[in-house]
Design a protein around this motif. Structure first.
Motif, short mmCIF file in Angstrom:
data_model
loop_
_atom_site.label_atom_id
_atom_site.label_comp_id
_atom_site.label_asym_id
_atom_site.label_seq_id
_atom_site.Cartn_x
_atom_site.Cartn_y
_atom_site.Cartn_z
N LEU A 54 3.88 1.20 -46.42
CA LEU A 54 4.18 2.58 -46.78
C LEU A 54 5.01 2.66 -48.06
N GLY A 55 5.48 1.51 -48.50
CA GLY A 55 6.28 1.50 -49.73
C GLY A 55 7.66 2.11 -49.55
N LEU A 56 8.23 1.93 -48.37
CA LEU A 56 9.57 2.47 -48.13
C LEU A 56 10.62 1.53 -48.68
N LYS A 57 11.53 2.09 -49.46
CA LYS A 57 12.63 1.28 -49.98
C LYS A 57 13.72 1.18 -48.91
N PRO A 58 14.60 0.18 -49.03
CA PRO A 58 15.66 0.05 -48.02
C PRO A 58 16.43 1.37 -47.87
N GLY A 59 16.63 1.76 -46.65
CA GLY A 59 17.38 2.99 -46.37
C GLY A 59 16.49 4.22 -46.31
N GLU A 60 15.24 4.10 -46.83
CA GLU A 60 14.34 5.25 -46.80
C GLU A 60 13.63 5.35 -45.47
N LYS A 61 13.45 6.58 -45.01
CA LYS A 61 12.71 6.79 -43.77
C LYS A 61 11.39 7.47 -44.05
N THR A 62 11.35 8.25 -45.14
CA THR A 62 10.19 9.07 -45.42
C THR A 62 9.59 8.67 -46.76
N THR A 63 8.26 8.64 -46.81
CA THR A 63 7.60 8.22 -48.04
C THR A 63 7.77 9.28 -49.13
N GLY A 64 7.70 8.86 -50.35
CA GLY A 64 7.89 9.76 -51.49
C GLY A 64 6.92 10.94 -51.45
N ASP A 65 5.69 10.71 -50.99
CA ASP A 65 4.71 11.80 -50.94
C ASP A 65 4.87 12.66 -49.68
N LYS A 66 5.91 12.40 -48.92
CA LYS A 66 6.23 13.19 -47.72
C LYS A 66 5.10 13.16 -46.68
N GLN A 67 4.31 12.09 -46.71
CA GLN A 67 3.25 11.99 -45.71
C GLN A 67 3.74 11.34 -44.42
N PHE A 68 4.59 10.31 -44.54
CA PHE A 68 5.00 9.56 -43.36
C PHE A 68 6.51 9.45 -43.22
N THR A 69 6.95 9.57 -41.97
CA THR A 69 8.33 9.18 -41.64
C THR A 69 8.24 8.07 -40.60
N LEU A 70 8.95 6.99 -40.88
CA LEU A 70 8.94 5.85 -39.96
C LEU A 70 10.29 5.75 -39.26
N VAL A 71 10.25 5.70 -37.93
CA VAL A 71 11.48 5.58 -37.16
C VAL A 71 11.42 4.31 -36.32
N ALA A 72 12.41 3.45 -36.51
CA ALA A 72 12.55 2.30 -35.61
C ALA A 72 13.25 2.82 -34.37
N SER A 73 12.50 2.88 -33.29
CA SER A 73 12.91 3.74 -32.18
C SER A 73 13.45 2.96 -30.99
N GLU A 74 14.23 3.66 -30.18
CA GLU A 74 14.64 3.08 -28.90
C GLU A 74 13.42 3.04 -27.97
N CYS A 75 13.53 2.40 -26.83
CA CYS A 75 12.43 2.18 -25.91
C CYS A 75 11.62 3.44 -25.66
#
Ligand code: SF4
Ligand code: SF4
Ligand code: FES
Ligand code: FES
Lengths: 778, 175
Positions: free
Chosen positions: B101-122
């Motif tokens: 997704l090309g996420l830089k460290p600390g980023e959760k959402t892609t620059g084009d605002k298409q994806f948000t990635l969450v490292a989630s609890e169970c």
């Protein structure tokens, strides 16, 4: 819970004892106790972090692990109920290993920056690590990095790395203070402590969380990096910043006050204090304190020697001896002894009966007052009440720690009904609330009499506060409450009014109608407002003001007249108050932290204050000043034996008459006409009184004072939030900023006292609640 | 600002529980479904509806991975990072997603605002570890080779209003 069930329970508890064995010793403990409590009975020390005995156990930290035979896993003793026949080992290998592991886990991410941590030297984490830890670390990875100094307002600073997520501080806000000030944020190993977006914490009690935090995660900005605990000298004393009289200890280093902590007293403050008490001492260190006597020469106040000023005052006293136009004002910040000397100096040496500690307070004569401030029950009893009626008292603003005790009472099952002219911090916790306009007290009492009084079971208490007491109907209201008491003998009457050592000043006789120890004054003098009113009309010989600021308590034009007509004005204070600025002689004096003596709190409890540091050079206490002046006039002021005997009891008796005679002079409520609203005076813990003003940390907590009305009243007057408005009474006007809020009753305008910038005194002398005023665009 | 409709729906939710505070979680879902995320102001509004201090609401919002304090991308990828998934390689899966997704460290959402990635609890499907939820679709066990196609498939979805599907503002209930 009704008393019956409560009593039953306590009987049951008495009967049902259970026996268990801890480390080979048999202990018998009431059913319902925890293993931890049973171990305490035996004097067996189990380390804890999250458990705090004023709150229910949480079982979050696992520091208190013990081995229980027949249980598969180690048990958290703070929350593990003690059971018949249980065999517990606190020192077995298994228990010790468990605790060692817990310490190891806690230290994985703990920064161990003890050398720069304010908690170092008095830190439970250090102590438990030393006593129960392994002594070496196996952790070679990187520790997590978090914010190390987030300031949440002017008092608190949070170090997220040090937090062990024990939840003591958050639960204090939920369970004890009820203000939800701090919260756990996020979860798991990312858990942090704080407020949304690190906004300043909203609390009057945050000092308690600093005291309770078992690590250096919550520390005080005021004490930050100032000392190591072992370098401090500690003196126990009493807070006099309000009439609760919390027990406290003052830590000083090199004769400078560095911090204040609470001292446990189950009868008064338990283990708590409020932030005014924790941080309000700062004024004592302030550089603006007056450092030498001042004398007016060519219109200017200039420094002078003690000899000169004392001689001048003594000579003046000779001149005005027995004149009816002499008055002594003030005394609330003074000790009982000092007040005693103050009134004696005037009554016996100057021969003036005009002495009054009540400056700007409600000054009803004895008939109108009917029953003075005081409480039937002790503050410690509040926690075991079944029902409480809080009538017109803003507890958190006036008697903060009484609220903490009442909240614990609620946690124990007490039901609370609240009435008043506006909502308070207690409102969301109450079981029933009636908000009403000033003057409607009788309708409200009627309603309570029908709906609430018959439902009261068990130990009940009435707390009546200034909204109802600063009223022309005070006597009638109290008489109604006495009628209730007759119907319900378990109902106690508690009159919450006044601040500092007001009760002590009165007991010492700084009251125009009352002599020392409650005797009748030999000659009745004028009340402070009558003195001031007289002095505004005709020449007045002398005012001697100690620890009061009358200039801020009367309308400005009136004060100008008073000053003009007063030939000699002496002011004795810590700071150059408005009154002091206009005095002929100003005498610097000592704060409550630099002198000893007795003070009397709202319960009539006689407590000691002790000097925690030596007096600043060249300053004398109020008592010393009075004594030196009297000496020059040939009198030795001593505390007479009989009076000092009175100071030996624990609490003065609070005498409640069984009924009050109607008196003909009882005043009728003035009609409201047209646009008028009724005035309600409110109090703020953090106001702009002299001592808060010079205490920089809590000064930042002062909120801009406003004139508050209900939205409907605002719409009717085409006013909106933030408008500049004028309040008009018959006697004067006051300008200020408008606040529009549903928290205030309709037909009411609420204005706080204690703010020179919004000086409600401008509306007139002898103001009372329900005075009719007009609010309009300014 | 919450619409009157959302507010009413929250008030109705409160009626369903003996203690109204119990309705806080569904209420926050209603608010998030409407606004897309839960900024401070909205948390305050919800707090007011519950007579709660905003500190409490904020504590709840930050506790759960399915509430967002900042706007998210169109699609939400919750990849579980808890113990079962972690033991079966979720760290690598997450790293792969971030790289793709090309996420830089600390980023959760892609620059084009298409994806948000969450490292989630169970996410309560440990039997499918390592697993994830893409918008509202449960996927797992994930193999590294699937990652490209997961991203492509997700792109075809409608996106998320909120990870709780079919929140019905009218009735104030989900599912
Ligand atoms: S800040 Fe202190 S009291 Fe609060 S949770 Fe952390 S360690 Fe406990
Ligand atoms: S409640 Fe009153 S006596 Fe107690 S700490 Fe606060 S100001 Fe001091
Ligand atoms: S003290 Fe027992 S679990 Fe924390
Ligand atoms: S640990 Fe991943 S779903 Fe439970």
């Amino acid at each position: 819970m009704s008393t019956e069930t409560k009593n039953k329970q306590s009987e049951n508890i008495k009967q049902e004892m259970i026996n268990l064995t801890i480390d080979g010793q048999v202990v018998s403990t009431p059913k319902g106790s925890t293993v931890y409590q049973a171990a305490q009975q035996l004097g067996i020390d189990i380390p804890i972090f999250c458990y705090q005995d004023r709150m229910p156990a949480l079982g979050a930290c696992r520091m208190c692990l013990v081995e229980v035979e027949k249980m598969p896993k180690l048990a958290a003793s703070c929350s593990q109920g003690a059971m018949e026949g249980m065999v517990v080992h606190t020192k077995s290998k298994k228990a010790e290993d468990g605790r060692k592991s817990i310490i190891e886990f806690l230290l994985i991410n703990h920064p161990l920056d003890c050398p720069i941590c304010d908690k170092g030297g008095e830190c439970p984490l250090q102590d438990n690590t030393l006593d129960y830890g392994s002594g070496i670390s196996r952790f070679v990875e990187d520790k997590r990095k978090l914010e190390k100094k987030t300031a949440l307002g002017p008092l608190l600073i949070v170090d997220q790395e040090r937090c062990i997520a024990c939840a003591r501080c958050t639960r204090f806000g939920e369970i004890v203070a009820g203000d939800d000030a701090l919260k756990l944020k996020d979860r798991g190993f990312r858990t942090e402590i704080g407020t949304p977006n690190d906004q300043p914490v909203e609390s009057k009690f945050i000092g308690n969380t600093i005291q309770m935090c078992p690590v250096g995660a919550l520390t005080s900005q005021v004490y930050r990096f100032r000392a190591r605990p072992w370098d401090n000298d500690t003196v126990e004393s009493t807070c006099t910043l309000c009439a609760v009289g919390c027990n406290m200890k003052v830590d000083t280093r090199d004769n400078e006050i560095l911090r204040v902590r609470s001292v446990e007293n189950r009868d008064v403050n338990d283990i708590w204090m409020c932030d005014k008490g924790f941080f309000g001492y700062e004024h004592v260190n302030d550089d603006n304190r007056i450092k030498t006597p001042l004398i007016r020469r060519n219109g200017e106040l200039v420094p002078a020697g003690w000899e000169e000023v004392l001689e001048l005052i003594a000579n003046k006293f000779k001149e005005v001896k027995a004149s009816p136009k002499v008055g002594a004002l003030g005394g609330s910040p003074l000790t009982v002894e000092e007040n005693y000397f103050f009134q004696k100096l005037f009554r016996e040496v100057v021969e003036s009966p005009n002495v009054d500690a009540r400056v700007g307070l409600s000054q009803q004569d004895k008939d109108q007052e009917a029953i003075p401030a005081g409480t039937e029950i002790s503050l410690g009893e509040i926690e075991s009440l079944d029902n409480v009626l809080v009538l017109g008292s803003d507890l958190t603003e006036t008697f903060p720690v009484i609220w903490l005790r009442l909240k614990q009472g609620m946690n124990n099952g007490a039901k609370v009904v609240v009435t008043g002219h506006h909502q308070t911090e207690v409102s969301p916790h109450s079981n029933k609330e009636i908000i009403h306009a000033p003057g409607e007290e009788f309708a409200v009492l009627d309603q309570l009499e029908k709906e609430v009084l018959p439902t009261l079971k068990g130990k009940s208490a009435l707390f009546i506060g200034e909204q109802y007491l600063k009223s022309t109907s005070r006597r009638k209201i109290l008489s109604t409450l006495l009628k209730w008491k007759k119907q319900n003998p378990e109902l106690s009457l508690n009159i919450l009014e006044g601040t500092g050592n007001d009760l002590g000043a009165r007991f010492a006789g700084m009251h125009p109608a009352i002599g020392p120890a409650g005797s009748d004054a030999k000659q009745t003098g004028l009340s402070s407002s009558d003195m001031l009113i007289q002095a505004s009309k005709e020449p007045w010989d002398l005012f001697y003001v100690a620890g009061a600021n009358p200039a801020a308590k009367v309308p400005a034009p009136l004060w100008d007249q008073i000053r003009e007509k007063t030939k000699f004005l002496v002011v004795q204070d810590l700071f150059l108050t408005k009154t002091a600025e206009e005095a002929d002689v100003v005498l610097p004096t000592l704060s409550f932290i630099e002198k000893g003596g007795h003070v009397i709190n709202i319960e009539g409890r006689i407590q000691e204050i002790r000097a925690a540091k030596s007096a600043p050079e060249g300053l004398l206490s109020d008592a010393e000043i009075f004594t030196l002046i009297a000496q020059r006039l040939g009198t030795t002021l001593i505390l007479d034996k009989e009076f000092s005997e009175h100071l030996k009891v624990e609490r003065l008796p609070f005498k409640v008459p069984t009924q009050l005679e109607e008196i003909s002079a009882s005043t009728q409520l003035e009609e409201i006409k047209g646009e008028q609203l009724r005035l309600s005076l409110s109090q703020k813990l953090f106001d702009h009184g002299t001592r808060v003003q010079y205490s920089p940390a809590i000064e930042q907590l002062v909120k801009e004072p406003t004139i508050s009305i209900h939205p409907e009243e605002a719409i009717n007057r085409l006013l909106k939030e933030g408008d500049l408005v004028v309040v008009e009474s018959e006697q004067g006007t006051l300008k200020g900023t408008l606040k529009v809020t549903e928290a205030v009753a309709k037909a009411t305008v609420v204005i706080p006292e204690g703010f020179p910038e919004l000086s409600v005194a401008q509306l007139g002398m002898k103001l009372s609640n329900a005075t009719a005023v007009i609010v309009k665009k300014g | 600002m919450l619409s009157e409709k959302a507010k009413n729906s929250i008030l109705k939710l409160q009626d369903k529980y003996p203690v109204k505070r119990s309705a806080l979680l569904p209420a926050l879902h209603v608010a998030q479904a409407e606004i897309g995320y839960l900024p401070q102001k909205v948390q305050q509004e919800v707090a007011d509806l519950f007579d709660l201090n905003v500190t409490e609401v904020h504590s709840v919002v930050t506790f759960y991975d399915m509430f967002f304090e900042e706007p998210t991308g169109k699609h939400l990828l919750h990849v579980c990072k808890n113990i079962s998934c972690m033991l079966r390689g979720s760290d690598e899966v997450i790293a792969k997603f971030r790289a793709k997704l090309g996420l830089k460290p600390g980023e959760k959402t892609t620059g084009d605002k298409q994806f948000t990635l969450v490292a989630s609890e169970c996410l309560a499907a440990c039997d499918r570890a390592p697993m994830m939820i893409a918008n509202d679709k449960v996927i797992g066990p994930i193999e590294e080779k699937d990652i490209d196609s997961i991203i492509e498939e997700t792109k075809k979805m409608d996106g998320h209003p909120c990870p709780v599907p079919n929140i019905d503002i009218e009735r104030g209930a989900s599912h």
